[in-house]
Design a protein around this motif. Structure first.
Motif, PDB file in Angstrom:
ATOM      1  N   ASN A 127      96.476  62.345  30.493  1.00  0.00           N
ATOM      2  CA  ASN A 127      96.928  63.532  31.228  1.00  0.00           C
ATOM      3  C   ASN A 127      97.183  64.699  30.281  1.00  0.00           C
ATOM      4  OD1 ASN A 127      96.754  62.270  33.706  1.00  0.00           O
ATOM      5  ND2 ASN A 127      98.902  61.663  33.749  1.00  0.00           N
ATOM      6  N   PHE A 128      97.751  64.411  29.107  1.00  0.00           N
ATOM      7  CA  PHE A 128      97.958  65.464  28.110  1.00  0.00           C
ATOM      8  C   PHE A 128      96.606  66.026  27.665  1.00  0.00           C
ATOM      9  CE2 PHE A 128     102.298  64.162  27.853  1.00  0.00           C
ATOM     10  CZ  PHE A 128     102.971  65.230  27.291  1.00  0.00           C
ATOM     11  N   PHE A 129      95.628  65.148  27.478  1.00  0.00           N
ATOM     12  CA  PHE A 129      94.304  65.593  27.052  1.00  0.00           C
ATOM     13  C   PHE A 129      93.632  66.437  28.132  1.00  0.00           C
ATOM     14  CE2 PHE A 129      89.676  64.753  26.450  1.00  0.00           C
ATOM     15  CZ  PHE A 129      89.539  65.392  25.224  1.00  0.00           C
ATOM     16  N   LYS A 130      93.816  66.053  29.389  1.00  0.00           N
ATOM     17  CA  LYS A 130      93.249  66.827  30.501  1.00  0.00           C
ATOM     18  C   LYS A 130      93.866  68.228  30.561  1.00  0.00           C
ATOM     19  CE  LYS A 130      92.454  62.666  33.281  1.00  0.00           C
ATOM     20  NZ  LYS A 130      92.946  61.849  34.416  1.00  0.00           N
ATOM     21  N   VAL A 131      95.179  68.312  30.336  1.00  0.00           N
ATOM     22  CA  VAL A 131      95.842  69.621  30.313  1.00  0.00           C
ATOM     23  C   VAL A 131      95.305  70.458  29.160  1.00  0.00           C
ATOM     24  CG1 VAL A 131      98.058  70.774  29.921  1.00  0.00           C
ATOM     25  CG2 VAL A 131      97.934  68.842  31.496  1.00  0.00           C
ATOM     26  N   TRP A 132      95.054  69.812  28.025  1.00  0.00           N
ATOM     27  CA  TRP A 132      94.473  70.518  26.872  1.00  0.00           C
ATOM     28  C   TRP A 132      93.093  71.072  27.223  1.00  0.00           C
ATOM     29  CZ3 TRP A 132      90.212  69.470  23.593  1.00  0.00           C
ATOM     30  CH2 TRP A 132      90.187  70.220  22.400  1.00  0.00           C
ATOM     31  N   LEU A 133      92.255  70.253  27.834  1.00  0.00           N
ATOM     32  CA  LEU A 133      90.922  70.708  28.235  1.00  0.00           C
ATOM     33  C   LEU A 133      91.004  71.848  29.242  1.00  0.00           C
ATOM     34  CD1 LEU A 133      88.893  67.384  28.683  1.00  0.00           C
ATOM     35  CD2 LEU A 133      88.528  69.153  26.955  1.00  0.00           C
ATOM     36  N   LEU A 134      91.936  71.738  30.178  1.00  0.00           N
ATOM     37  CA  LEU A 134      92.108  72.782  31.183  1.00  0.00           C
ATOM     38  C   LEU A 134      92.507  74.100  30.529  1.00  0.00           C
ATOM     39  CD1 LEU A 134      91.947  72.857  34.332  1.00  0.00           C
ATOM     40  CD2 LEU A 134      94.428  72.557  34.340  1.00  0.00           C
ATOM     41  N   GLY A 135      93.449  74.046  29.596  1.00  0.00           N
ATOM     42  CA  GLY A 135      93.903  75.251  28.902  1.00  0.00           C
ATOM     43  C   GLY A 135      92.819  75.875  28.052  1.00  0.00           C
ATOM     44  N   VAL A 136      92.071  75.050  27.321  1.00  0.00           N
ATOM     45  CA  VAL A 136      90.987  75.564  26.479  1.00  0.00           C
ATOM     46  C   VAL A 136      89.896  76.203  27.334  1.00  0.00           C
ATOM     47  CG1 VAL A 136      89.168  74.938  24.852  1.00  0.00           C
ATOM     48  CG2 VAL A 136      91.431  73.914  24.625  1.00  0.00           C
ATOM     49  N   SER A 137      89.545  75.562  28.440  1.00  0.00           N
ATOM     50  CA  SER A 137      88.473  76.075  29.298  1.00  0.00           C
ATOM     51  C   SER A 137      88.837  77.421  29.912  1.00  0.00           C
ATOM     52  CB  SER A 137      88.171  75.065  30.412  1.00  0.00           C
ATOM     53  OG  SER A 137      87.796  73.824  29.877  1.00  0.00           O
ATOM     54  N   ILE A 138      90.014  77.492  30.522  1.00  0.00           N
ATOM     55  CA  ILE A 138      90.435  78.751  31.152  1.00  0.00           C
ATOM     56  C   ILE A 138      90.647  79.826  30.091  1.00  0.00           C
ATOM     57  CG2 ILE A 138      92.215  79.856  32.571  1.00  0.00           C
ATOM     58  CD1 ILE A 138      92.652  77.148  33.913  1.00  0.00           C
ATOM     59  N   GLY A 139      91.203  79.432  28.943  1.00  0.00           N
ATOM     60  CA  GLY A 139      91.396  80.385  27.845  1.00  0.00           C
ATOM     61  C   GLY A 139      90.081  80.935  27.336  1.00  0.00           C
ATOM     62  N   THR A 140      89.049  80.102  27.261  1.00  0.00           N
ATOM     63  CA  THR A 140      87.720  80.556  26.817  1.00  0.00           C
ATOM     64  C   THR A 140      87.147  81.597  27.769  1.00  0.00           C
ATOM     65  OG1 THR A 140      87.266  78.415  25.761  1.00  0.00           O
ATOM     66  CG2 THR A 140      85.376  79.815  26.281  1.00  0.00           C
ATOM     67  N   VAL A 141      87.287  81.351  29.068  1.00  0.00           N
ATOM     68  CA  VAL A 141      86.786  82.314  30.061  1.00  0.00           C
ATOM     69  C   VAL A 141      87.516  83.647  29.924  1.00  0.00           C
ATOM     70  CG1 VAL A 141      86.573  82.799  32.529  1.00  0.00           C
ATOM     71  CG2 VAL A 141      86.103  80.495  31.669  1.00  0.00           C
ATOM     72  N   PHE A 142      88.834  83.593  29.802  1.00  0.00           N
ATOM     73  CA  PHE A 142      89.599  84.824  29.627  1.00  0.00           C
ATOM     74  C   PHE A 142      89.221  85.520  28.316  1.00  0.00           C
ATOM     75  CE2 PHE A 142      92.686  83.469  32.928  1.00  0.00           C
ATOM     76  CZ  PHE A 142      92.845  84.684  33.570  1.00  0.00           C
ATOM     77  N   GLY A 143      89.041  84.739  27.243  1.00  0.00           N
ATOM     78  CA  GLY A 143      88.682  85.322  25.947  1.00  0.00           C
ATOM     79  C   GLY A 143      87.365  86.063  26.004  1.00  0.00           C
ATOM     80  N   LEU A 144      86.382  85.491  26.691  1.00  0.00           N
ATOM     81  CA  LEU A 144      85.090  86.181  26.860  1.00  0.00           C
ATOM     82  C   LEU A 144      85.250  87.439  27.702  1.00  0.00           C
ATOM     83  CD1 LEU A 144      82.861  83.047  27.557  1.00  0.00           C
ATOM     84  CD2 LEU A 144      82.711  84.522  25.542  1.00  0.00           C
ATOM     85  N   ALA A 145      86.088  87.347  28.735  1.00  0.00           N
ATOM     86  CA  ALA A 145      86.293  88.502  29.613  1.00  0.00           C
ATOM     87  C   ALA A 145      86.989  89.639  28.873  1.00  0.00           C
ATOM     88  CB  ALA A 145      87.110  88.088  30.834  1.00  0.00           C
ATOM     89  N   TYR A 146      87.898  89.311  27.930  1.00  0.00           N
ATOM     90  CA  TYR A 146      88.600  90.357  27.178  1.00  0.00           C
ATOM     91  C   TYR A 146      87.633  91.219  26.378  1.00  0.00           C
ATOM     92  CZ  TYR A 146      92.848  87.582  27.947  1.00  0.00           C
ATOM     93  OH  TYR A 146      93.872  86.888  28.509  1.00  0.00           O
ATOM     94  N   CYS A 147      86.532  90.620  25.922  1.00  0.00           N
ATOM     95  CA  CYS A 147      85.561  91.373  25.121  1.00  0.00           C
ATOM     96  C   CYS A 147      84.918  92.498  25.935  1.00  0.00           C
ATOM     97  CB  CYS A 147      84.481  90.433  24.589  1.00  0.00           C
ATOM     98  SG  CYS A 147      85.099  89.168  23.455  1.00  0.00           S
ATOM     99  N   TYR A 148      84.859  92.318  27.255  1.00  0.00           N
ATOM    100  CA  TYR A 148      84.288  93.323  28.150  1.00  0.00           C
ATOM    101  C   TYR A 148      85.362  94.218  28.764  1.00  0.00           C
ATOM    102  CZ  TYR A 148      80.117  90.379  27.875  1.00  0.00           C
ATOM    103  OH  TYR A 148      79.031  89.654  27.431  1.00  0.00           O
ATOM    104  N   ILE A 149      86.477  93.598  29.156  1.00  0.00           N
ATOM    105  CA  ILE A 149      87.573  94.349  29.785  1.00  0.00           C
ATOM    106  C   ILE A 149      88.886  93.942  29.117  1.00  0.00           C
ATOM    107  CG2 ILE A 149      88.670  94.989  31.971  1.00  0.00           C
ATOM    108  CD1 ILE A 149      86.252  93.850  33.426  1.00  0.00           C
ATOM    109  N   PRO A 150      89.302  94.616  28.055  1.00  0.00           N
ATOM    110  CA  PRO A 150      90.527  94.239  27.330  1.00  0.00           C
ATOM    111  C   PRO A 150      91.780  94.234  28.207  1.00  0.00           C
ATOM    112  CG  PRO A 150      89.237  95.830  26.069  1.00  0.00           C
ATOM    113  CD  PRO A 150      88.613  95.748  27.426  1.00  0.00           C
ATOM    114  N   GLU A 151      91.770  95.042  29.269  1.00  0.00           N
ATOM    115  CA  GLU A 151      92.942  95.146  30.125  1.00  0.00           C
ATOM    116  C   GLU A 151      93.229  93.855  30.892  1.00  0.00           C
ATOM    117  OE1 GLU A 151      90.478  97.319  30.013  1.00  0.00           O
ATOM    118  OE2 GLU A 151      91.474  99.025  29.037  1.00  0.00           O
TER     119      GLU A 151
END
Length: 262
Positions: free
Chosen positions: A150-174
């Motif tokens: 369960n801890f590993f699943k939470v880690w994967l969930l956080g990394v995945s959503i964080g990656t999407v947000f990180g890519l989006a910041y490059c286009y829309i920093p706001e």
């Protein structure tokens, strides 16, 4: 004549991740209590919140498990998710100068920083275990493998959503402000201070869309089967993790070159 040693692509990738990992450790150690504070800060919050919940409940038991561990599992998982989300989403911009080197790709930066945060949380858990041992507090975990998964699943969930947000910041920093706005309520709706059993069944559908709540409740259930797991399921949590990982990898594959060039 000196021979040139060739390295496989996987070996180069591993070396890059390890180098960024060491760089992250060094950046966190710029002051005397840098790394130590990364462990102590969550412990202070966990101790304070646990004391408040124990005092408010009036006894040491919450739905068949000790109130202390009821709070500990919730706080560690939600803190872990939010920290991974914040760090992984900032990783792309943080190490952008390194992408001038052909061997360094953004995914290496994301994984290195995420692994560092995973290591920090492991030290937090080990410190809690040590404190319980010193204070002679019994620790009972019925299904340790499920807790770790369960801890590993939470880690994967956080990394995945964080990656999407990180890519989006490059286009829309706001969008950073949007992430902060969305992540703050998670601390209160993910089951840290309450269980689904505390809420009337007709209101469960307002909360059980949150995979983090499922992870918290299922981890408590894995540690103490008497706690129960009504309203949550492994299937929903697993599907959310799989969809998040697939979507994050798809977004990364399509847009990482354009993202770092902006």
């Amino acid at each position: 004549m000196a021979s040139v040693q060739k390295r496989s692509t996987l070996k180069v990738w591993g070396d890059v991740i390890f180098a960024i990992f060491l760089r992250e450790i060094k950046s966190q150690s710029t002051d005397k209590i840098g790394l130590t504070w990364s462990v102590i800060s969550p412990l202070i919050m966990i101790g304070g919140m646990t004391a408040i919940r124990t005092f408010a409940s009036g006894n040491g038991d919450t739905h068949g498990m000790p109130t202390m561990f009821f709070m500990v599992y919730g706080l560690i998982l939600v803190q872990f998710f939010l920290m991974i989300l914040n760090k992984s989403s900032a990783a792309l911009q943080k190490n952008k100068p390194l992408y001038a080197f052909r061997q360094v790709q953004p995914i290496s930066s994301i994984l290195a920083i995420s692994f560092f945060e995973l290591l920090v949380k492991i030290f937090v858990v080990l410190t809690i275990v040590l404190i319980c041992f010193v204070l002679k507090i019994d620790i009972y975990v019925h299904d340790a493998i499920s807790v770790i998964l369960n801890f590993f699943k939470v880690w994967l969930l956080g990394v995945s959503i964080g990656t999407v947000f990180g890519l989006a910041y490059c286009y829309i920093p706001e969008l950073k402000k949007v992430q902060i706005l969305l992540s703050r309520p998670l601390f209160f709706i993910s089951g840290i201070f309450f269980s689904l059993q505390d809420i009337p069944r007709e209101y469960w559908h307002y909360l059980d869309w949150n995979p983090l709540l499922h992870a918290v409740e299922l981890t408590r259930y894995a540690a103490y089967p008497s706690y129960g797991h009504e309203g949550v399921s492994y299937f929903f949590l697993d599907m959310c993790v799989l969809v998040s990982v697939f979507f994050a990898l798809a977004c990364y594959h399509v847009s990482w070159k354009q993202a770092i060039s902006r």
